[in-house]
Enzyme design. Structure first.
Site, PDB file in Angstrom:
ATOM      1  N   MET A  29       0.934  -1.279   0.107  1.00 28.61           N
ATOM      2  CA  MET A  29       0.342   0.090   0.086  1.00 28.61           C
ATOM      3  C   MET A  29       0.968   1.336  -0.170  1.00 28.61           C
ATOM      4  O   MET A  29       0.312   2.408   0.119  1.00 28.61           O
ATOM      5  CB  MET A  29      -0.921   0.075   1.171  1.00 28.61           C
ATOM      6  N   HIS A  33       9.079   1.315   3.371  1.00 25.49           N
ATOM      7  CA  HIS A  33      10.034   1.183   4.306  1.00 25.49           C
ATOM      8  C   HIS A  33      10.974   0.133   4.130  1.00 25.49           C
ATOM      9  O   HIS A  33      10.684  -0.820   3.188  1.00 25.49           O
ATOM     10  CB  HIS A  33       9.526   1.427   5.770  1.00 25.49           C
ATOM     11  N   GLU A  34      11.892  -0.017   4.933  1.00 20.96           N
ATOM     12  CA  GLU A  34      12.711  -1.072   4.962  1.00 20.96           C
ATOM     13  C   GLU A  34      12.017  -2.604   5.045  1.00 20.96           C
ATOM     14  O   GLU A  34      12.532  -3.610   4.326  1.00 20.96           O
ATOM     15  CB  GLU A  34      13.716  -1.263   6.168  1.00 20.96           C
ATOM     16  N   GLY A  35      10.844  -2.684   5.614  1.00 25.50           N
ATOM     17  CA  GLY A  35      10.169  -4.012   5.631  1.00 25.50           C
ATOM     18  C   GLY A  35       9.655  -4.457   4.189  1.00 25.50           C
ATOM     19  O   GLY A  35       9.932  -5.470   3.626  1.00 25.50           O
ATOM     20  N   HIS A  36       9.000  -3.344   3.466  1.00 26.74           N
ATOM     21  CA  HIS A  36       8.761  -3.529   2.016  1.00 26.74           C
ATOM     22  C   HIS A  36      10.023  -3.679   1.106  1.00 26.74           C
ATOM     23  O   HIS A  36      10.089  -4.639   0.186  1.00 26.74           O
ATOM     24  CB  HIS A  36       8.014  -2.072   1.489  1.00 26.74           C
ATOM     25  N   GLY A 147       5.024 -10.139   4.042  1.00 30.28           N
ATOM     26  CA  GLY A 147       5.603 -10.127   5.234  1.00 30.28           C
ATOM     27  C   GLY A 147       5.023 -10.941   6.377  1.00 30.28           C
ATOM     28  O   GLY A 147       3.865 -10.885   6.547  1.00 30.28           O
ATOM     29  N   LYS A 149       5.298  -9.822   9.281  1.00 30.75           N
ATOM     30  CA  LYS A 149       4.875  -8.721  10.046  1.00 30.75           C
ATOM     31  C   LYS A 149       3.114  -8.905  10.114  1.00 30.75           C
ATOM     32  O   LYS A 149       2.563  -8.764  11.196  1.00 30.75           O
ATOM     33  CB  LYS A 149       5.057  -7.447   9.470  1.00 30.75           C
ATOM     34  N   SER A 186       4.162   1.273   7.846  1.00 28.23           N
ATOM     35  CA  SER A 186       3.889   2.709   7.478  1.00 28.23           C
ATOM     36  C   SER A 186       3.122   3.561   8.404  1.00 28.23           C
ATOM     37  O   SER A 186       2.954   4.837   8.543  1.00 28.23           O
ATOM     38  CB  SER A 186       2.861   2.545   6.142  1.00 28.23           C
ATOM     39  N   ARG A 187       2.412   3.029   9.617  1.00 25.86           N
ATOM     40  CA  ARG A 187       1.508   3.715  10.273  1.00 25.86           C
ATOM     41  C   ARG A 187       2.260   4.101  11.534  1.00 25.86           C
ATOM     42  O   ARG A 187       1.793   4.937  12.308  1.00 25.86           O
ATOM     43  CB  ARG A 187       0.566   2.640  10.874  1.00 25.86           C
TER      44      ARG A 187
HETATM   45  P1  AMP Z   1       1.452  -2.787   3.275  1.00 23.40           P
HETATM   46  O1  AMP Z   1       1.879  -1.798   2.503  1.00 23.40           O
HETATM   47  O2  AMP Z   1       1.391  -2.558   4.895  1.00 23.40           O
HETATM   48  O3  AMP Z   1       0.056  -3.491   2.851  1.00 23.40           O
HETATM   49  O4  AMP Z   1       2.438  -4.007   3.325  1.00 23.40           O
HETATM   50  C1  AMP Z   1       3.054  -4.663   2.260  1.00 23.40           C
HETATM   51  C2  AMP Z   1       3.863  -5.864   2.318  1.00 23.40           C
HETATM   52  O5  AMP Z   1       4.737  -5.726   3.221  1.00 23.40           O
HETATM   53  C3  AMP Z   1       3.181  -6.950   3.570  1.00 23.40           C
HETATM   54  O6  AMP Z   1       3.411  -8.304   2.866  1.00 23.40           O
HETATM   55  C4  AMP Z   1       3.418  -6.807   4.729  1.00 23.40           C
HETATM   56  O7  AMP Z   1       3.269  -7.864   5.524  1.00 23.40           O
HETATM   57  C5  AMP Z   1       4.897  -6.365   4.268  1.00 23.40           C
HETATM   58  N1  AMP Z   1       5.679  -5.767   5.610  1.00 23.40           N
HETATM   59  C6  AMP Z   1       5.017  -4.475   6.064  1.00 23.40           C
HETATM   60  N2  AMP Z   1       5.960  -4.270   7.211  1.00 23.40           N
HETATM   61  C7  AMP Z   1       7.054  -5.147   7.276  1.00 23.40           C
HETATM   62  C8  AMP Z   1       7.792  -5.370   8.016  1.00 23.40           C
HETATM   63  N3  AMP Z   1       8.323  -4.479   9.188  1.00 23.40           N
HETATM   64  N4  AMP Z   1       8.557  -6.516   7.862  1.00 23.40           N
HETATM   65  C9  AMP Z   1       8.632  -7.352   6.925  1.00 23.40           C
HETATM   66  N5  AMP Z   1       7.304  -6.960   5.911  1.00 23.40           N
HETATM   67  C10 AMP Z   1       6.779  -6.116   6.050  1.00 23.40           C
END
Ligand code: AMP
Length: 283
Positions: A29, A33-36, A147, A149, A186-187
């Protein structure tokens, strides 16, 4: 390359497929960040071409949730995604994904979607499974990256891929954390500095429970209480849930039998954060 329409994306991917390129897909979405970026890097290592979608999906937000205010920054996302190895950024409008009159939903039924975030956000997973299915149909990736997460989301989507015989490999990547342990999200940008400090209690309480488990505590009620008591030491924290389930089926358990998951959702002010830890055969 940023692509906004399904037609253009399909055309570009058809060429790649004709060249026998493997396609890795990372749905997000945005507000990367580093997770993405860890997912994009892994997709880049394992595939010839990487598609990253950036789409704040309206159907996975409840009526009083943060769809309108969800952070967005497509320019910065484009730069970061490209640096991490994305070849194509798919950034469609809501009407491109859901044309007027579209009325089809994908639902994964059962405990897996009704507990945890499914209990607090009753329409959330239907929105997630529907949009991910739509995106899979458009991108037709060989591999898709998610993730840990969002552990429940990963479990639900793995089940959807199995149940619907979707022909791709779903790869789940570990949680990326800040140096002080806060899981990237992101939040997190919504948090005041005091909330940000107190939010460290999520990871800390999970680690404490994990320690107790490693020392022999397997009673889920005792472990749940330990986590709740720890989180409640923070005055700004309001617990949504603290739960322990089998993983990935998300069945209730009285004693830990691995693999199990401890999952927490806690509000700090208006910001709802989630975190989790997997208990595997570590004993
Ligand atoms: P989002 O943009 O929040 O929908 O996240 C997109 C993808 O990134 C999803 O598969 C999440 O699980 C993954 N993601 C978000 N935050 C993290 C994180 N801290 N570590 C690993 N993956 C993450």
């Amino acid at each position: 390359m940023v692509i906004k329409t399904i037609e253009k994306l399909r055309e570009t991917l058809a060429t790649a497929r004709r060249e026998n390129k493997t396609i890795g897909f990372v749905p997000t979405m945005g507000f990367l960040h580093e997770g993405h970026l860890s997912l994009i890097r892994k997709a880049n290592e394992e595939n010839d071409l990487v598609v990253v979608s950036i789409f704040v999906n309206p159907t996975q937000f409840g009526p009083n949730e943060d769809f309108e205010t969800y952070p967005r920054n497509i320019e910065q996302d484009t730069t970061l995604a490209n640096e991490a190895g994305a070849d194509i950024i798919f950034n469609p409008s809501a009407t491109e994904i859901y044309p007027i009159g579209s009325s089809s939903w994908v639902n994964v039924e059962g405990d897996i979607t009704s507990v945890l975030c499914g209990a607090s956000r009753p329409t959330h997973f239907q929105g997630v499974t529907t949009v991910v299915n739509i995106l899979f149909n458009i991108v037709k990736p060989h591999r898709a990256y998610f993730g840990q997460k969002d552990a429940q989301q990963a479990a639900v989507l793995t089940k959807m891929v199995q149940d619907l015989h979707i022909d791709l490999e779903l790869v789940v990547c570990s949680i990326v954390r800040e140096a002080d342990g806060l899981a990237l999200s992101s939040r997190n940008t919504y948090l005041s500095s005091e909330e940000r400090k107190q939010a460290l209690i999520l990871n800390q309480s999970l680690l404490k429970a994990n320690e107790a488990y490693k020392k022999g505590e397997t009673d889920t009620k005792t472990l749940t209480k330990l986590i709740k008591d720890t989180i409640n030491t923070m005055p700004l924290a309001t617990i949504d849930y603290v739960s322990i389930y089998s993983y990935p089926a998300l069945q209730e358990i009285e004693k830990i039998e691995t693999p199990a998951i401890i999952a927490v959702a806690v509000k700090f002010g208006k910001t709802r954060l989630i975190d989790n830890i997997l208990l595997e055969n570590s004993k």
